[in-house]
Design a protein around this motif. Structure first.
Motif, short mmCIF file in Angstrom:
data_model
loop_
_atom_site.label_atom_id
_atom_site.label_comp_id
_atom_site.label_asym_id
_atom_site.label_seq_id
_atom_site.Cartn_x
_atom_site.Cartn_y
_atom_site.Cartn_z
N CYS A 239 29.11 37.91 42.05
CA CYS A 239 29.10 36.72 42.91
C CYS A 239 28.47 35.51 42.23
O CYS A 239 27.53 35.64 41.46
N ILE A 245 28.75 33.72 47.91
CA ILE A 245 27.67 34.03 48.84
C ILE A 245 26.92 32.77 49.18
O ILE A 245 26.75 31.88 48.34
N THR A 249 27.04 33.94 54.79
CA THR A 249 27.46 35.32 54.52
C THR A 249 26.24 36.24 54.49
O THR A 249 25.21 35.89 53.92
N ALA A 254 29.13 40.47 52.12
CA ALA A 254 29.36 40.19 50.71
C ALA A 254 29.55 41.44 49.87
O ALA A 254 29.69 41.36 48.64
#
Length: 376
Positions: A239, A245, A249, A254
């Protein structure tokens, strides 16, 4: 009158210019996005040999209390991660959460014996340090502003580092160690954000260029910019904060629940006690309605954020959006990540992405897109 704040420069700025880097603004810093070789070659260099990245824009922070245990328990009030059980010389991935269960930032936390060493993202650095300073009772929070940070990544990274420091071969993934390199006191972790074996090296600012040049003098090592760093981490299914993210979230949405150890979950000895615990523990137990997934578009054209995702080829049933997307040089095709309802998360499911008014087929894919080469 232009009130735009001046871009900061890392201790390796002069080196980047001397190497012909194309510099761009990133998180308040002037950073190299690529060198003359170009993003594609820099990406493949990292996958086949070794690449050196300047990540000095990230925040390096010492958290110290009356004891390391006190510091660990204090930090556990901000993250849903087992810090107390982290052994000396080891580090762990984690994230700050907010009262709604959203993610404030993701970070690395290392047990350095009598203190914790925390590395946070550049864009969130000031907010993270303020967050820790305000909330870590009984702790001294110190930003190491006099240090650079470089990431040496790739299958030849160990050999490159071993040419300057003999201890490189003894480290395993997520180990952290002190090292003396060219007379400088460095902190080295065997980690990185490329999906490859590698190291992150914290270096005193005044010796950073000398050490970087010594690493680059190795025939298997080349400089790599932010462009290839992004395509590497996306192929590795990792990520990027602010893209994949954010505060909208949760860690479970995630697909980061693997980073929440049992001891901090429902029924665990130190369950909860972190911001947003009610929502996050409920989602761990009962699931959530949407998830981050890998996306493999057909053809060669990348599907980039914020392309919208649909269940049907006519674009009638909107189901989510792409959060990161690019061309993956190692997989020789486009790769992406995004969020879809749980019903659509099964690998092999076909959905559609809207790109310039057309609805292109996209297949839900298993992450990561490449096989990581971490040294376990």
């Amino acid at each position: 009158m232009d009130n735009t704040p001046a871009l900061k420069q890392t201790p390796l700025h002069a080196l980047h210019l001397s190497l012909g880097a194309k510099m761009v603004p990133f998180a308040g810093y002037e950073m190299p996005v690529q060198y003359p070789a170009g993003v594609l070659k820099e990406h493949l260099q990292t996958r086949s040999a070794a690449g050196l990245f300047d990540v000095s824009h990230m925040g390096q922070v010492i958290v110290r209390a009356a004891s390391r245990e006190d510091a660990a328990l204090a930090l556990e009030t901000l993250v849903p991660v087992d810090i107390l059980g982290l052994k000396p010389g080891r580090q762990r991935y984690g994230f700050f959460t907010d009262d709604n269960g959203g993610i404030l930032d993701d970070l690395m936390i290392a047990n350095r014996g009598d203190h914790l060493f925390v590395v946070v993202n550049a864009a969130c650095k000031d907010a993270d340090i303020a967050h820790m300073t305000a909330n870590l009772q009984g702790c001294d929070v110190t930003s190491l502003d006099d240090r650079a940070l470089v990431a040496l990544q790739g299958p030849k990274a160990e050999a490159v580092l071993a040419s300057l420091w003999a201890g490189a071969a003894d480290m395993k993934f997520m180990d952290v160690s002190d090292a003396t390199i060219l007379g400088a006191d460095c902190i080295i972790s065997r980690s990185g954000y490329s999906g490859e074996d590698g190291f992150e090296i914290s270096i005193p600012s005044d010796t950073a260029e000398e050490i970087a040049r010594a690493l680059l003098a190795h025939p298997d090592c080349e400089p790599v910019g932010l462009g290839a760093r992004d395509s590497l981490r996306l192929e590795a299914g990792l990520c990027l904060y602010g893209n994949d993210i954010d505060t909208d979230t949760s860690p479970v949405e995630a697909s980061l629940e693997w980073a929440i150890q049992k001891i901090r979950r429902t029924g665990g000895e130190r369950a909860g006690g972190f911001p947003g615990a009610g929502r996050i523990l409920e989602e761990l137990d009962s699931g959530t309605t949407r998830h981050r997934v890998g996306l493999k578009p057909e053809g060669k054209a990348p599907v980039r954020a914020p392309a919208q995702l649909f269940a049907d080829a006519a674009g009638q049933r909107h189901i989510g959006e792409v959060t990161s997307g690019t061309f993956g040089p190692s997989v020789e095709g486009p790769v992406a990540m995004g969020y879809v309802p749980s019903f659509y998360r099964e690998p092999g499911t076909q959905i559609y992405a809207e790109v310039r008014g057309k609805y292109l087929p996209v297949t839900i894919a298993i992450l990561p897109f490449i096989k990581p080469t971490y040294k376990r």
